[in-house]
Design an enzyme around this catalytic site. Structure first.
Site, mmCIF file in Angstrom:
data_model
loop_
_atom_site.group_PDB
_atom_site.id
_atom_site.type_symbol
_atom_site.label_atom_id
_atom_site.label_comp_id
_atom_site.label_asym_id
_atom_site.label_seq_id
_atom_site.Cartn_x
_atom_site.Cartn_y
_atom_site.Cartn_z
ATOM 1 N N CYS A 153 -21.635 -1.146 -14.498
ATOM 2 C CA CYS A 153 -22.257 -0.468 -15.640
ATOM 3 C C CYS A 153 -21.744 -1.223 -16.871
ATOM 4 C CB CYS A 153 -21.948 1.025 -15.662
ATOM 5 S SG CYS A 153 -20.216 1.460 -15.441
ATOM 6 N N ARG A 154 -21.394 -0.539 -17.936
ATOM 7 C CA ARG A 154 -20.908 -1.255 -19.112
ATOM 8 C C ARG A 154 -19.467 -1.734 -18.917
ATOM 9 N NH1 ARG A 154 -23.668 -3.682 -23.257
ATOM 10 N NH2 ARG A 154 -22.264 -4.032 -25.011
#
Length: 230
Positions: free
Chosen positions: A143-144
């Site tokens: 994800c981030r």
């Protein structure tokens, strides 16, 4: 982490408070990031991913957007848990981003917020991860920052396809990476834990009932044979 109780090999599910304790108290045994001899912060040094299960890496956006780095480390599949079409903390890649045809991509439209129902992605994501590993591939789930959305997806995979409880899955991940799913995602994992426990317990009850019926039939046959021999 408290002791996991079980009955005939079926472990009881954990409450969300127990899962929260795991992701705040289990100390990660951090290893060096692939290709880096030393680092100051795993979240500021660039490409960052950890092998948390054989051939399964959990990582951040810098790893996901560095195609040369991925190929050097044998990544064949990418699961982007931050492929949200709007909102914050999006990782803008997609199937077209990767030029090498050997990389297979799947994205999840998912925000890192406690009120988001991440459980709707569990089955689809687990199937993609399972197929990647079964094909002999090596997969990055990201994800981030590789801490909340992607970590929750990997935990659900371990529960659905590797027969782990939520507590065991999160402990395994936390030991390899500093994960921290938000409280809403932890609740969804606790709910999945309970669902899987009920299914296993019902199956165990059926097996015990079937075994009991078979024993009763055997006893009746034995009594009948004894009567006829007298």
């Amino acid at each position: 982490m408290g002791m996991q109780c079980h009955f005939r090999g079926v472990e009881f599910p954990s409450y969300v408070d127990e899962l929260r304790d795991i992701v705040t108290t289990v100390e990660p045994r951090l290893r060096l990031i692939p290709e880096m001899r030393q680092h100051v912060s795993r979240f500021t040094d660039g490409a960052d991913m950890d092998e948390v299960y054989p051939k399964l890496f959990l990582g951040d956006c810098d790893a996901a957007t560095n195609e040369a780095y991925l190929l050097r480390n044998g990544i064949t599949h990418i699961l982007n848990a931050a492929d949200n079409t709007s909102g914050p903390a999006r990782v803008k890649t997609g199937a077209e981003f990767y030029k090498n045809p050997s990389i297979i991509y799947q994205g999840l439209d998912l925000l890192d917020m406690p009120f988001i129902n991440i459980s709707v992605h569990f089955e689809k994501a687990s199937e993609f991860i399972d197929e990647a590993l079964a094909s002999g591939g090596c997969i990055l789930i990201h994800c981030r920052q590789g801490r909340s959305r992607s970590a929750t997806i990997v935990a659900a995979f371990l529960m659905l396809r590797r027969n782990m409880t939520a507590a065991r899955a999160l402990t395994l991940l936390r030991e390899s990476r500093e994960i921290r799913p938000n409280n809403g995602f932890l609740q969804h994992l606790a709910d999945l834990d309970l669902k899987l426990f009920r299914a296993k317990f019902e199956k165990l009850q059926e097996e015990m009932s079937s075994s009991s019926d078979s024993d009763s039939e055997f006893d009746l046959e034995s009594d009948s044979e004894s009567d006829s021999s007298c």
